[in-house]
Write a protein that holds these residues in place. Sequence first.
Motif, PDB file in Angstrom:
ATOM      1  N   UNK A  21     -38.257  -5.664 -15.143  1.00 44.73           N
ATOM      2  CA  UNK A  21     -38.769  -7.024 -15.324  1.00 44.73           C
ATOM      3  C   UNK A  21     -40.001  -7.019 -16.226  1.00 44.73           C
ATOM      4  N   UNK A  22     -40.894  -6.073 -16.033  1.00 46.24           N
ATOM      5  CA  UNK A  22     -42.090  -5.981 -16.878  1.00 46.24           C
ATOM      6  C   UNK A  22     -41.713  -5.710 -18.334  1.00 46.24           C
ATOM      7  N   UNK A  23     -40.797  -4.772 -18.549  1.00 41.79           N
ATOM      8  CA  UNK A  23     -40.363  -4.462 -19.919  1.00 41.79           C
ATOM      9  C   UNK A  23     -39.702  -5.683 -20.546  1.00 41.79           C
ATOM     10  N   UNK A  33     -49.878  -6.740 -22.744  1.00 44.33           N
ATOM     11  CA  UNK A  33     -49.673  -5.963 -21.519  1.00 44.33           C
ATOM     12  C   UNK A  33     -50.531  -6.522 -20.374  1.00 44.33           C
ATOM     13  N   UNK A  34     -51.732  -6.979 -20.692  1.00 40.09           N
ATOM     14  CA  UNK A  34     -52.606  -7.546 -19.661  1.00 40.09           C
ATOM     15  C   UNK A  34     -52.032  -8.856 -19.110  1.00 40.09           C
ATOM     16  N   UNK A  56     -42.881   0.394 -21.147  1.00 40.34           N
ATOM     17  CA  UNK A  56     -42.287  -0.162 -22.376  1.00 40.34           C
ATOM     18  C   UNK A  56     -41.968   0.945 -23.377  1.00 40.34           C
ATOM     19  N   UNK A  57     -42.867   1.928 -23.485  1.00 36.37           N
ATOM     20  CA  UNK A  57     -42.642   3.037 -24.407  1.00 36.37           C
ATOM     21  C   UNK A  57     -41.489   3.924 -23.940  1.00 36.37           C
ATOM     22  N   UNK A  58     -41.361   4.125 -22.639  1.00 29.85           N
ATOM     23  CA  UNK A  58     -40.345   5.042 -22.114  1.00 29.85           C
ATOM     24  C   UNK A  58     -38.960   4.408 -22.038  1.00 29.85           C
ATOM     25  N   UNK A 192     -41.324   1.430 -34.269  1.00 29.78           N
ATOM     26  CA  UNK A 192     -40.888   1.616 -32.879  1.00 29.78           C
ATOM     27  C   UNK A 192     -40.868   0.288 -32.135  1.00 29.78           C
ATOM     28  N   UNK A 193     -41.942  -0.502 -32.289  1.00 28.61           N
ATOM     29  CA  UNK A 193     -41.975  -1.785 -31.589  1.00 28.61           C
ATOM     30  C   UNK A 193     -40.860  -2.703 -32.076  1.00 28.61           C
TER      31      UNK A 193
END
Length: 240
Positions: A21-23, A33-34, A56-58, A192-193
């Motif tokens: 859910x966060x991702x 992110x905050x 998010x990175x993983x 990447x983003x």
Amino acid sequence: MGAVSALSYKGHRYPVEVISHCVGLYFRFPLSFREVEELMLERGIVVSYETIRRWCAKFGQAYANALRRRQPRPGDKWHLDEVFIKINGRLRYLWRAVDQDGMLLDIPVQNRRDTAAAKRFFRRLLKNTGAVPRVIVTDKLRSYGAAHREVMPSVEHRQSKYLNNGAENSHQPTRQRERAMKGFRSMGGAQRFLSTFSGISPHFRPRRHLIPTSDYRTEMTIRFAIWEQITGAAGLPTAP
């Protein structure tokens, strides 16, 4: 297809429902992110923004790849475009290709927009899609013509600043995120983003203006279910 089987959530003290859910929030909406951290706190879930950044990175790219594997084959008419993008104060170029239905085909970041860069873009498109279009539509940048003659000589090439609204309009969500993030710090970070963002964000952006409200809601329900399936989530837990 099932969940992202190549990934393991083992060792994470938060359940997959929270992680996914966060991702999803971060790549779906123009949130920091905050801000995601604050939204989760409102639901009674305490998680730091640094943890969300690591998630998010993983997991982000794997989720994006899983969604891409579900996409239909691209259409036979491709719209190509390039825009300036500022990275760490320097101008770079964001290239983008979409088909006639608005499906994103590729989004590489390059230092230049010369013929060599256009050729790399064309070859990358052919390799990544595994398809050859019937028509490509570009603006009047000369580099496109030179790359077309060498890489896709059998494909019809239409050059017009008025025919390429599809590709130009597809830059808007990226520009929105670029502003929210106050720019990108490196080419690698930008690539990447954008690679992850371009795989996740469109999944939650059906062409709402083309369908009735009831059909839109049905479509979103289907897309939420697909998200839960590819991430392995079963639904966000409620606050205690």
